[in-house]
Design a protein around this motif. Structure first.
Motif, PDB file in Angstrom:
ATOM      1  N   ILE A   1      13.904   4.766 -16.440  1.00 48.38           N
ATOM      2  CA  ILE A   1      13.247   4.875 -15.132  1.00 48.38           C
ATOM      3  C   ILE A   1      14.306   4.718 -14.053  1.00 48.38           C
ATOM      4  CG2 ILE A   1      11.515   3.902 -13.582  1.00 48.38           C
ATOM      5  CD1 ILE A   1      10.036   2.862 -16.030  1.00 48.38           C
ATOM      6  N   LYS A   2      14.447   5.743 -13.232  1.00 46.93           N
ATOM      7  CA  LYS A   2      15.475   5.760 -12.184  1.00 46.93           C
ATOM      8  C   LYS A   2      14.782   5.613 -10.826  1.00 46.93           C
ATOM      9  CE  LYS A   2      18.438   8.983 -14.777  1.00 46.93           C
ATOM     10  NZ  LYS A   2      17.516   9.288 -15.897  1.00 46.93           N
ATOM     11  N   ILE A   3      15.157   4.573 -10.107  1.00 43.99           N
ATOM     12  CA  ILE A   3      14.559   4.280  -8.801  1.00 43.99           C
ATOM     13  C   ILE A   3      15.678   4.232  -7.763  1.00 43.99           C
ATOM     14  CG2 ILE A   3      13.189   2.598  -7.474  1.00 43.99           C
ATOM     15  CD1 ILE A   3      12.228   1.522 -10.255  1.00 43.99           C
TER      16      ILE A   3
ATOM     17  N   LYS B   1       0.826  -1.214   0.000  1.00 41.51           N
ATOM     18  CA  LYS B   1       0.000   0.000   0.000  1.00 41.51           C
ATOM     19  C   LYS B   1       0.859   1.263   0.000  1.00 41.51           C
ATOM     20  CE  LYS B   1      -4.231  -1.795   2.123  1.00 41.51           C
ATOM     21  NZ  LYS B   1      -5.118  -1.764   3.321  1.00 41.51           N
ATOM     22  N   SER B   2       1.980   1.231   0.709  1.00 39.82           N
ATOM     23  CA  SER B   2       2.885   2.396   0.726  1.00 39.82           C
ATOM     24  C   SER B   2       3.452   2.654  -0.661  1.00 39.82           C
ATOM     25  CB  SER B   2       4.026   2.158   1.724  1.00 39.82           C
ATOM     26  OG  SER B   2       3.528   2.010   3.031  1.00 39.82           O
ATOM     27  N   LEU B   3       3.772   1.595  -1.390  1.00 39.26           N
ATOM     28  CA  LEU B   3       4.313   1.750  -2.743  1.00 39.26           C
ATOM     29  C   LEU B   3       3.241   2.246  -3.708  1.00 39.26           C
ATOM     30  CD1 LEU B   3       6.452  -1.528  -3.003  1.00 39.26           C
ATOM     31  CD2 LEU B   3       7.234   0.768  -2.429  1.00 39.26           C
ATOM     32  N   GLN B   4       1.986   1.857  -3.469  1.00 39.78           N
ATOM     33  CA  GLN B   4       0.891   2.227  -4.376  1.00 39.78           C
ATOM     34  C   GLN B   4       0.322   3.618  -4.084  1.00 39.78           C
ATOM     35  OE1 GLN B   4      -1.632  -1.128  -3.550  1.00 39.78           O
ATOM     36  NE2 GLN B   4      -0.893  -2.291  -5.330  1.00 39.78           N
ATOM     37  N   ASN B   5       0.737   4.222  -2.984  1.00 41.14           N
ATOM     38  CA  ASN B   5       0.244   5.557  -2.614  1.00 41.14           C
ATOM     39  C   ASN B   5       1.429   6.486  -2.364  1.00 41.14           C
ATOM     40  OD1 ASN B   5      -2.869   5.167  -2.163  1.00 41.14           O
ATOM     41  ND2 ASN B   5      -1.884   3.389  -1.224  1.00 41.14           N
ATOM     42  N   PRO B   6       2.126   6.852  -3.434  1.00 43.83           N
ATOM     43  CA  PRO B   6       3.371   7.612  -3.279  1.00 43.83           C
ATOM     44  C   PRO B   6       3.129   9.078  -2.923  1.00 43.83           C
ATOM     45  CG  PRO B   6       2.867   7.324  -5.591  1.00 43.83           C
ATOM     46  CD  PRO B   6       1.840   6.526  -4.837  1.00 43.83           C
ATOM     47  N   PHE B   7       4.167   9.707  -2.410  1.00 41.13           N
ATOM     48  CA  PHE B   7       4.146  11.136  -2.115  1.00 41.13           C
ATOM     49  C   PHE B   7       4.472  11.923  -3.386  1.00 41.13           C
ATOM     50  CE2 PHE B   7       4.783   9.216   1.995  1.00 41.13           C
ATOM     51  CZ  PHE B   7       4.130  10.062   2.887  1.00 41.13           C
TER      52      PHE B   7
ATOM     53  N   GLY C   1       6.000  -5.564  -9.968  1.00 38.95           N
ATOM     54  CA  GLY C   1       5.181  -4.510 -10.547  1.00 38.95           C
ATOM     55  C   GLY C   1       5.735  -4.019 -11.871  1.00 38.95           C
ATOM     56  N   LEU C   2       7.046  -3.878 -11.971  1.00 38.63           N
ATOM     57  CA  LEU C   2       7.674  -3.445 -13.226  1.00 38.63           C
ATOM     58  C   LEU C   2       7.450  -4.491 -14.321  1.00 38.63           C
ATOM     59  CD1 LEU C   2      11.069  -2.028 -11.867  1.00 38.63           C
ATOM     60  CD2 LEU C   2       9.105  -0.708 -12.669  1.00 38.63           C
ATOM     61  N   LEU C   3       7.597  -5.750 -13.964  1.00 35.85           N
ATOM     62  CA  LEU C   3       7.383  -6.823 -14.945  1.00 35.85           C
ATOM     63  C   LEU C   3       5.920  -6.851 -15.402  1.00 35.85           C
ATOM     64  CD1 LEU C   3       9.460  -9.672 -13.244  1.00 35.85           C
ATOM     65  CD2 LEU C   3      10.103  -8.354 -15.271  1.00 35.85           C
ATOM     66  N   LYS C   4       5.022  -6.715 -14.455  1.00 39.60           N
ATOM     67  CA  LYS C   4       3.586  -6.746 -14.779  1.00 39.60           C
ATOM     68  C   LYS C   4       3.208  -5.571 -15.673  1.00 39.60           C
ATOM     69  CE  LYS C   4      -0.899  -7.294 -12.512  1.00 39.60           C
ATOM     70  NZ  LYS C   4      -1.597  -7.362 -11.187  1.00 39.60           N
ATOM     71  N   ALA C   5       3.910  -4.444 -15.503  1.00 36.30           N
ATOM     72  CA  ALA C   5       3.620  -3.254 -16.313  1.00 36.30           C
ATOM     73  C   ALA C   5       4.191  -3.375 -17.720  1.00 36.30           C
ATOM     74  CB  ALA C   5       4.175  -2.014 -15.632  1.00 36.30           C
ATOM     75  N   GLY C   6       5.019  -4.389 -17.969  1.00 38.89           N
ATOM     76  CA  GLY C   6       5.479  -4.628 -19.329  1.00 38.89           C
ATOM     77  C   GLY C   6       6.972  -4.547 -19.548  1.00 38.89           C
TER      78      GLY C   6
ATOM     79  N   PHE D   1       4.411   2.099 -11.178  1.00 38.91           N
ATOM     80  CA  PHE D   1       4.150   1.128 -12.232  1.00 38.91           C
ATOM     81  C   PHE D   1       3.433   1.760 -13.432  1.00 38.91           C
ATOM     82  CE2 PHE D   1       3.969  -1.053  -8.032  1.00 38.91           C
ATOM     83  CZ  PHE D   1       5.284  -1.470  -8.074  1.00 38.91           C
ATOM     84  N   SER D   2       2.882   2.975 -13.234  1.00 37.02           N
ATOM     85  CA  SER D   2       2.300   3.679 -14.373  1.00 37.02           C
ATOM     86  C   SER D   2       3.385   4.260 -15.270  1.00 37.02           C
ATOM     87  CB  SER D   2       1.357   4.791 -13.884  1.00 37.02           C
ATOM     88  OG  SER D   2       2.095   5.834 -13.258  1.00 37.02           O
TER      89      SER D   2
END
Length: 412
Positions: A166-168, A48-54, A92-97, A60-61
């Motif tokens: 994409i830089k993480i 949930k923390s990853l899906q609700n970023p600041f 999530g990155l893999l699922k996004a393509g 993943f979008s």
């Protein structure tokens, strides 16, 4: 056999992760003061923390087929276990393509030693090590010009990270003697920078007038690091706040600055340590940064953060560090390196005695980093013998079990 009282401290981060019993004479007053602490987060809360970023789009979008993602991660001198964070990020990155071969990892080692495979497994998990390319940053090679100049120094950074679509960045948010708190922009400067930029930033550290622990709001050292990181571009930052057992106590994801600041506010709460009165002796345990002597000074953070005095002027400090990896490595401050100097008395200790209890260190190694008037002991009963000689009457002893994390608040 005379009676003793025992206090248990955490010991041997990464390599043992157990506890060590410290024995004290029964007539000594010995107090254990721990951080407020936080429970271990469950996997659902982490997701949930990853899906609700600041203040950023969902990570993943940003991902789609054909893009290349580079994940910059802190090295093993920092405490957080990253396995439980990396699994949902990579999935999530893999699922996004994004193709599996287009995801790679770079270790933000800065001037530290490159990580070996068994250390990567400890830090990142077996699944990541077996399936993805993981490279140590090299401050001497594979660097890109950024166009950023600090003073007269052109800043170069790791080419893999600089050129990524994409830089993480992922790292531990915990007290730091100069950056206020670790991670955030610090992952890039100094974590992924060239040796000239590293030398410049570390010279300011040595001069001691830029930055300070527990300060991110007015910290010029941090401002400079974050300015560089923003110009280079970090699309998504994940800050982990470790608890006292190196478990994930908090996750703050999203914009480099906003997510980091939210993590800092949480860290200030869980790392707060309240102390009453004055002590003769402070035992400062280096866990969770106790793997090498080069990192042992982190144990002195409580002496820099206290809002009032908790140790008598004629008191003594004991740094306890397992030093599982021995002396350690730093390509600027290590023996013979360009910023190495003859050890002197620590300014923040004034005239207090210092004993370093480090079973993994010998005397020649100790004297590379510590002034000749300080003492090394590799057995705990030798530490007690030295203290008995220094304090013949019953001293009052404070034990800080996670000193690099502990933000001291003194009650009157």
């Amino acid at each position: 056999m005379s009676k003793v009282k025992q206090i248990k401290i955490p010991w041997g981060a990464w390599y043992e992760d157990g506890f060590l019993d410290l024995s004290f004479p029964v007539d000594w007053e010995a107090d254990l003061c721990s951080i407020n602490d936080a429970p271990r987060l469950d996997d659902n809360t982490i997701l949930k923390s990853l899906q609700n970023p600041f203040k950023t789009p969902d990570l993943f979008s940003m991902a789609e087929k054909g893009k290349k993602a580079v994940i910059a991660v802190e090295d093993i001198t920092r405490p957080a276990r990253l396995k439980r964070i990396l699994k949902p990020v990579v999935n999530g990155l893999l699922k996004a393509g994004i193709n599996k071969q287009d995801i790679m990892f770079v270790i933000c080692s800065g001037a530290h030693a490159p990580m070996l495979k068994h250390e990567m497994i400890l830090k990142l998990g077996r699944d990541i090590v077996d399936n993805y390319l993981i490279l140590n940053h090299n401050p001497y090679d594979n660097l890109s010009e950024t166009g950023i100049i600090l003073g007269k120094t052109p800043v170069k950074v790791n080419s893999h990270f600089f050129k990524a679509d994409i830089k993480i960045g992922i790292g531990s948010i915990m007290p730091h003697p100069f950056a206020g708190f670790s991670s955030g922009g610090k992952l890039i400067l100094p974590g992924l920078s060239d040796i000239a930029t590293l030398e410049r930033s570390h010279k300011y550290v040595m001069m001691g007038f830029r930055g300070g622990v527990n300060d991110v709001e007015t910290n010029k050292f941090r401002m400079e690091m974050e300015d560089v990181a923003l110009k280079i571009g970090m699309d998504y930052f994940i800050g982990i706040v470790p608890n006292s057992r190196r478990e994930i106590g908090g996750v703050f994801a999203g914009h480099l600055i906003d997510a980091h600041r939210a993590g800092v506010e949480f860290a200030r709460k869980i790392y707060k340590t309240e102390i009453s009165g004055l002590y003769d002796i402070a035992i400062l345990n280096t866990y969770p940064k106790d793997s090498e002597l080069m990192q042992a000074d982190a144990a002195l953070i409580p002496l820099k953060t206290s809002d009032s005095q908790f140790l008598k002027e004629n008191g003594a400090v004991v740094i306890a560090s397992r030093c599982s990896n021995g002396f350690g490595y730093h390509s600027l401050f290590g023996p013979g390196m360009r910023l190495a100097k003859k050890p002197i008395k620590r300014r923040n200790l004034q005239n207090k005695d210092l004993i370093v209890f480090a079973p993994g260190i010998n005397q020649p190694e100790f004297q590379c980093l510590y002034w000749e008037g300080y003492k090394l002991a590799d057995k705990w009963h030798d530490v007690i013998a030295l203290l008995k000689n220094r304090f013949p009457k019953q001293p009052r002893v404070l034990v800080l079990p996670s000193a690099p994390l502990q933000l001291i608040s003194c009650r009157t």
